[in-house]
Design an enzyme around this catalytic site. Sequence first.
Site, PDB file in Angstrom:
ATOM      1  N   TYR A 147       4.509   1.235   4.325  1.00 41.14           N
ATOM      2  CA  TYR A 147       5.431   0.107   4.443  1.00 41.14           C
ATOM      3  C   TYR A 147       5.963  -0.016   5.861  1.00 41.14           C
ATOM      4  O   TYR A 147       6.233   0.999   6.529  1.00 41.14           O
ATOM      5  CB  TYR A 147       6.636   0.308   3.529  1.00 41.14           C
ATOM      6  CG  TYR A 147       6.386   0.063   2.064  1.00 41.14           C
ATOM      7  CD1 TYR A 147       6.428  -1.219   1.535  1.00 41.14           C
ATOM      8  CD2 TYR A 147       6.133   1.130   1.199  1.00 41.14           C
ATOM      9  CE1 TYR A 147       6.224  -1.437   0.188  1.00 41.14           C
ATOM     10  CE2 TYR A 147       5.931   0.915  -0.153  1.00 41.14           C
ATOM     11  CZ  TYR A 147       5.980  -0.369  -0.652  1.00 41.14           C
ATOM     12  OH  TYR A 147       5.778  -0.582  -1.989  1.00 41.14           O
ATOM     13  N   TYR A 190      -0.194   4.990  -2.591  1.00 40.29           N
ATOM     14  CA  TYR A 190       0.453   5.975  -1.706  1.00 40.29           C
ATOM     15  C   TYR A 190       1.164   7.031  -2.539  1.00 40.29           C
ATOM     16  O   TYR A 190       1.556   6.780  -3.680  1.00 40.29           O
ATOM     17  CB  TYR A 190       1.414   5.286  -0.733  1.00 40.29           C
ATOM     18  CG  TYR A 190       2.525   4.489  -1.367  1.00 40.29           C
ATOM     19  CD1 TYR A 190       3.683   5.105  -1.815  1.00 40.29           C
ATOM     20  CD2 TYR A 190       2.421   3.107  -1.510  1.00 40.29           C
ATOM     21  CE1 TYR A 190       4.708   4.374  -2.397  1.00 40.29           C
ATOM     22  CE2 TYR A 190       3.429   2.370  -2.093  1.00 40.29           C
ATOM     23  CZ  TYR A 190       4.575   3.013  -2.531  1.00 40.29           C
ATOM     24  OH  TYR A 190       5.571   2.283  -3.117  1.00 40.29           O
ATOM     25  N   ARG A 193       1.624   6.154  -6.396  1.00 37.95           N
ATOM     26  CA  ARG A 193       1.858   4.811  -6.924  1.00 37.95           C
ATOM     27  C   ARG A 193       0.548   4.039  -6.942  1.00 37.95           C
ATOM     28  O   ARG A 193      -0.176   4.037  -5.949  1.00 37.95           O
ATOM     29  CB  ARG A 193       2.827   4.016  -6.049  1.00 37.95           C
ATOM     30  CG  ARG A 193       4.238   4.505  -5.934  1.00 37.95           C
ATOM     31  CD  ARG A 193       5.169   4.306  -7.123  1.00 37.95           C
ATOM     32  NE  ARG A 193       4.847   3.389  -8.175  1.00 37.95           N
ATOM     33  CZ  ARG A 193       5.297   2.126  -8.287  1.00 37.95           C
ATOM     34  NH1 ARG A 193       6.070   1.624  -7.354  1.00 37.95           N
ATOM     35  NH2 ARG A 193       4.976   1.381  -9.327  1.00 37.95           N
ATOM     36  N   HIS A 212       0.352  -1.920  -5.635  1.00 33.48           N
ATOM     37  CA  HIS A 212       1.290  -2.844  -6.285  1.00 33.48           C
ATOM     38  C   HIS A 212       1.943  -3.742  -5.249  1.00 33.48           C
ATOM     39  O   HIS A 212       2.011  -3.418  -4.061  1.00 33.48           O
ATOM     40  CB  HIS A 212       2.362  -2.073  -7.057  1.00 33.48           C
ATOM     41  CG  HIS A 212       3.256  -1.247  -6.181  1.00 33.48           C
ATOM     42  ND1 HIS A 212       2.909   0.000  -5.721  1.00 33.48           N
ATOM     43  CD2 HIS A 212       4.479  -1.501  -5.655  1.00 33.48           C
ATOM     44  CE1 HIS A 212       3.875   0.485  -4.965  1.00 33.48           C
ATOM     45  NE2 HIS A 212       4.834  -0.407  -4.898  1.00 33.48           N
ATOM     46  N   HIS A 252       5.610  -5.970  -4.899  1.00 34.20           N
ATOM     47  CA  HIS A 252       6.928  -6.261  -5.463  1.00 34.20           C
ATOM     48  C   HIS A 252       7.146  -7.766  -5.471  1.00 34.20           C
ATOM     49  O   HIS A 252       6.811  -8.455  -4.496  1.00 34.20           O
ATOM     50  CB  HIS A 252       8.023  -5.604  -4.629  1.00 34.20           C
ATOM     51  CG  HIS A 252       7.945  -4.107  -4.596  1.00 34.20           C
ATOM     52  ND1 HIS A 252       8.659  -3.303  -5.446  1.00 34.20           N
ATOM     53  CD2 HIS A 252       7.232  -3.261  -3.805  1.00 34.20           C
ATOM     54  CE1 HIS A 252       8.397  -2.024  -5.178  1.00 34.20           C
ATOM     55  NE2 HIS A 252       7.530  -1.972  -4.188  1.00 34.20           N
TER      56      HIS A 252
END
Lengths: 215, 241
Positions: free
Chosen positions: B107, B146, B156, B159, B161
């Site tokens: 991120y 990640y 995870r 995905h 959000h």
Amino acid sequence: MVPPLKETPSQTAGPYVHIGLAPGAAGFEIYAAELGQDIAGPNARGQRIRVQGRVFDGTGAALKDVLIEVWQANADGRYPHPETPTSDDARGQVEPGFRGWGRAISDFDTGDWQFETVKPGSVCGRDGKTVAPHINLWIVARGINIGLNTRLYFDDEPEANASDPIMALIEQTERQKTLIARRQDHGRADDAQAPVTYRFDIHLQGPDETVFFDI
Amino acid sequence: MTPPDYFTRDRRWHPPAFTPDYKTSVSRSPRLPLLSLENTASEITGPTFAPSDIAPGDNDLLTNFAHDGGSPIGERILLHGRVLDENARPVPNTLVEIWQANASGRYRHKKDGYLGALDPNFGGCGRVLTDDQGAYAFRTVKPGAYPWRNGINDWRPAHIHVSVFGRAFAQRLITQLYFEGDPLIARCPIVSTIPDPAAVQQLIARLDMNETLPFDMIAYRFDIVLRGRRSTLFENRPEGN
């Protein structure tokens, strides 16, 4: 009859919610303008206020990655929305630039958050009952599986709070205080322009657990 | 006349607050019952957004942070769908915001220290208003999986959000979409906070070969459902509920 669809299930906003909703806080500039930066706008009537607080977890630690959305009526108790109840019509239109909506982000080191706005007026509730001045809050963060709704009332509105129909739903009257922001006395003689400040801490768990709503 | 109320939220369909396998929820979940409120003006109203709030390219994550004609690394995808209510009616002019990791699972956030490389041409966020049919679309890259510090070896699934407003504060929702066929979905403690497997299926974006652009980008479809509204006896709303 076609069966209703099911609401999309919620998932946590995660620790990096700021990337999507407030990228400046995440550490980069991408949009010409971020949303939720100015709740009341320059034309808003009423008393300018600042609200500050922290959100605490069950261990007493302040959340440092929380994002809070604010939704409120203007000083006349009117929401800037086309479907606001028509019984409020006599109160007039909302001021240009008054959004009633904004976002507050906790400091990544301290957990302190704050926002500035105007103090809302009383709102027309169900069955014509008057709802005390309040600000609606929606809290999302890592570890919160579905956003938490709560309300902030003001401690300098004791009469309105005492007759508020939502407050009256709280059977454990001791818990009513979890919804009441405390006006701070900073001795503002040196800064007459500073907005009146209210303190509102939110507790996710523990003896002071804030009252959260299923709305 | 008072506008109609929203359907009661089915909280058995949503994850409960306390889900110990997702460790962070343990200390961040309210333990006392929620106070049930009938809808008032505070819940049936909500912020409205206009095209002037955003820029036309804000929904193109392939270009909205790219520099000097560059392009993000990764599998190019078109993510599209509709925002509907529980009555299957489109929700027009509502703000949809997304955020995600880049193709390496990193991120762009000052608190993310994962080993994966930052992509200089990828910001990882986008926003758009739905059209009059409730439709929305983003161009982006497929995010990478990640690791995260929950179990020692939890990863995870890929995905994105998603944050959506609807017309009322009662409809406010943040969720995550996953990608069809990802073996990590079934292993994810955050996905598993949702009790009903059918509800999990609602969060899986489907491969959509009809919208896939040959030699350009793969399409995934993800429809979002917000709360519905009751009828009123004195209905005078031309669009229905």
